[in-house]
Design a protein around this motif. Sequence first.
Motif, short mmCIF file in Angstrom:
data_model
loop_
_atom_site.label_atom_id
_atom_site.label_comp_id
_atom_site.label_asym_id
_atom_site.label_seq_id
_atom_site.Cartn_x
_atom_site.Cartn_y
_atom_site.Cartn_z
N LEU A 1 51.00 -44.91 -7.25
CA LEU A 1 51.74 -43.71 -7.60
C LEU A 1 52.01 -42.83 -6.38
N LEU A 2 51.20 -42.99 -5.34
CA LEU A 2 51.41 -42.22 -4.12
C LEU A 2 52.72 -42.56 -3.43
N VAL B 1 53.86 -36.77 -5.09
CA VAL B 1 52.55 -37.02 -5.68
C VAL B 1 51.48 -36.86 -4.61
N ARG B 2 50.42 -36.12 -4.95
CA ARG B 2 49.32 -35.85 -4.03
C ARG B 2 48.15 -36.80 -4.31
N PRO B 3 47.26 -37.00 -3.31
CA PRO B 3 46.11 -37.90 -3.52
C PRO B 3 45.24 -37.51 -4.71
N GLU B 4 44.98 -36.21 -4.89
CA GLU B 4 44.13 -35.81 -6.00
C GLU B 4 44.79 -36.11 -7.34
N GLN B 5 46.12 -36.07 -7.39
CA GLN B 5 46.83 -36.41 -8.62
C GLN B 5 46.76 -37.91 -8.88
N ALA B 6 46.91 -38.70 -7.82
CA ALA B 6 46.78 -40.15 -7.97
C ALA B 6 45.37 -40.54 -8.37
N ASP B 7 44.36 -39.83 -7.84
CA ASP B 7 42.97 -40.10 -8.24
C ASP B 7 42.77 -39.83 -9.73
N GLY B 8 43.30 -38.72 -10.23
CA GLY B 8 43.18 -38.43 -11.65
C GLY B 8 43.88 -39.46 -12.50
#
Length: 757
Positions: A185-186, A191-198
């Motif tokens: 998704l990155l 899209v930010r890393p914390e959003q991809a982590d979630g």
Amino acid sequence: MSTEPETTEQTGPETPDGATEAGAVREGAPDAADGEGTDAATDTDAEDGTGKQLSEAEAELAAQRLERERIERRKAERKGPVEAGAKLSGTAADLLAAVRAVESGQKPVAAVFDEPAPRRPAAEPVRRPQPAAQPVAPAAVAAESVDEVRRVLADGGAPDSLAPQAAAALGEGAGELLRADPWQLLRVGGVRPEQADGFARALLGAQAGPDDERRGRALTGWLLEQAALAGHTALEMRALTAALVQRGVPDADTAVQNAVAEGEALVFQDALDPRAPEPAEDDEEGAEGAERPVRILVGLERYALAEESLADGLARLINSVPKEDGSAPEWERAARGSTAELIRAAAGSGLVLHTGGEASLAEPATLLRTASALGLRAWAATHTPTGRERFAGLLNGTEEPGAPMPSPSTPGSPATSGSADAGGGDSTAGGVTPGGSAGLPVATVAGLLVGAEGPGRDADGALDLDLLVVLDAPQLDVETAALLVESLPDGARLVLAGDPAVLWSAGPGRVFADLLAARVCPQVASRLPDPGPLGELVSGIGIGELTQVEAPGKEVVIVPVRDAGEAVHRSVQLVADSVPRALGVPAEHTQVITPGHGGAAGTRALNAALKERLNPGPGRFGGFDPGDRVAYSPAPGRTVPGQVVKADADGLHLSCAGVPVVVPKERVEQCVRHGWALTAHQAVGSRWPAAVVVLPGDAAQTLNRPWVYTAFSRADRHLSVVHGVDQALPKAVAEIPAKPRTTRLPVLLATQLPPAT
């Protein structure tokens, strides 16, 4: 999960090292309408195989894709190892171990790496005949693929509005790929890393840990993309691994190793001084200390190919120009006055660099006329449509350097004889105009590359010309420069002209600055100063001095303010009342420039206030009304001023540099924003009779010398500075130069070309 970044203008690139990440002020993909740079937009009547007219953006992207494929074929045809720090051989694990051994000093370079043989200057390289790249329509994303991605996004709690972007970015089987590797998704802009982590935790549960190999690999690619947004074409290994550690990757070395093994990144070893002699092989004593120092870089393939192609193309131009073409006496007889040095340099060299301010444009204009008189097919290319019109005026003698031009957003301003470089979706303007602007040999760089302007192509696919003068050369990013140089035939002369003190390109690289530093070709510095108080002020800024200048004609006015609210109020007052009343410059000929888009005195706030005063209306079509001044961006990083004409079922109708443009409804939000206020990156390449530069207090940390120089030099007759940063302004001018960009072009040039004598 919100992925809408609140951007401010990029004041300079930073590596993702320490507390500040690469591209921190430009999170995610660049908003096309935010276009950090004022590239000329182009229109083209190119058609696909079905006869359907393509949009300018589609044509440009297709042309770039074909050019990259050609570059890749060239690289694949080469025999033996790639010189000058190319992709290292061996397994990825061995590579990373070798890198660490060199960096730690445990092993000398020779014990780990096989130093590539230096490239020999190409004597007379043979150009492979290539057909002209014909734009083709990009493949449409299948609705089934978008629906599949939408279902995966819903399962992971991500907004389904990302589905079309994700399907386009990931290609065939996007849904399956995204479910198997949620960190992909990155690759979607914003899209930010914390959003991809979630998103990954929602899909994978407990399996989604910080040490997941997929996460480390995706973050490596994302960091390199962010570095490119900040202007870098590569990152030093230490900076990259430090940034990975900062983002919770427990084994950064392994993450880079995996990215290299999967072909998602390339590793380079570049000698810090590529021209230094290698130590003698028989010198056993002190061999370790005699090793040439190297730096280890990691980069994305697209920029690596572009830089290597650019270096090869420049070497080809320098080495293939006939030194004796029978016209030397004619060139010498034409070398008179302030242009003599430039004419002599162009006569004997395939590549020449010309530096100077606005007044120095008279010298390239004289060179172009001289070359045409000698029978050469000579053309000039500018960064923006307004720059093209200004230079056309110099060529035909109707304008003087620094003379004000009509506002580009005025519908009544002169059209460009069918040249549709303001471009966009379904422009109603005509097609390719061989005569350039008003029949003169002047085009925009973008229009030249996509075939909407210029001399056309020869049978080999090269531009049909003998001399090309590129103005606004600091705005060339590495990919555009590579496309341009690859398009020139053997024996052509290329003159890159520009002001080295302005902001660098919106895209990655610093081509003009790298070439000036490399000193591989003649450099001609103009001695023509910019006139008047504005010229004196800007010249001082260029050398780090902010001086008070005498302005008896109110050429420079300082307006102190206490806060952002007062800054907005005074800016509107200046544009709508003070400047028109005192100087006779109407509001449509005055440009407001501010450091960023967000904030209480950014472009959004200023444009809202200026619209309310100058063209109030309900904003029936996406917030726009007829008469609104706009900034239109047909592609990320490229902006052209315009004005709203009307709106109907076909979309938003604009007038951009006298050319009608229709922006489809679905693209308006992405590509058009109000344009009474711009950032300095958007304004570079254009000038206005009057400029109002807004410096609110919260912008103090973003200022540097190139930004101030660029913003202040956009004014022809009058400059108002809405000043709320106190001592931060003189400090920025005196102490804060452009932030460095990591590039490989100087090393690549040094291995192929000797220093110019």
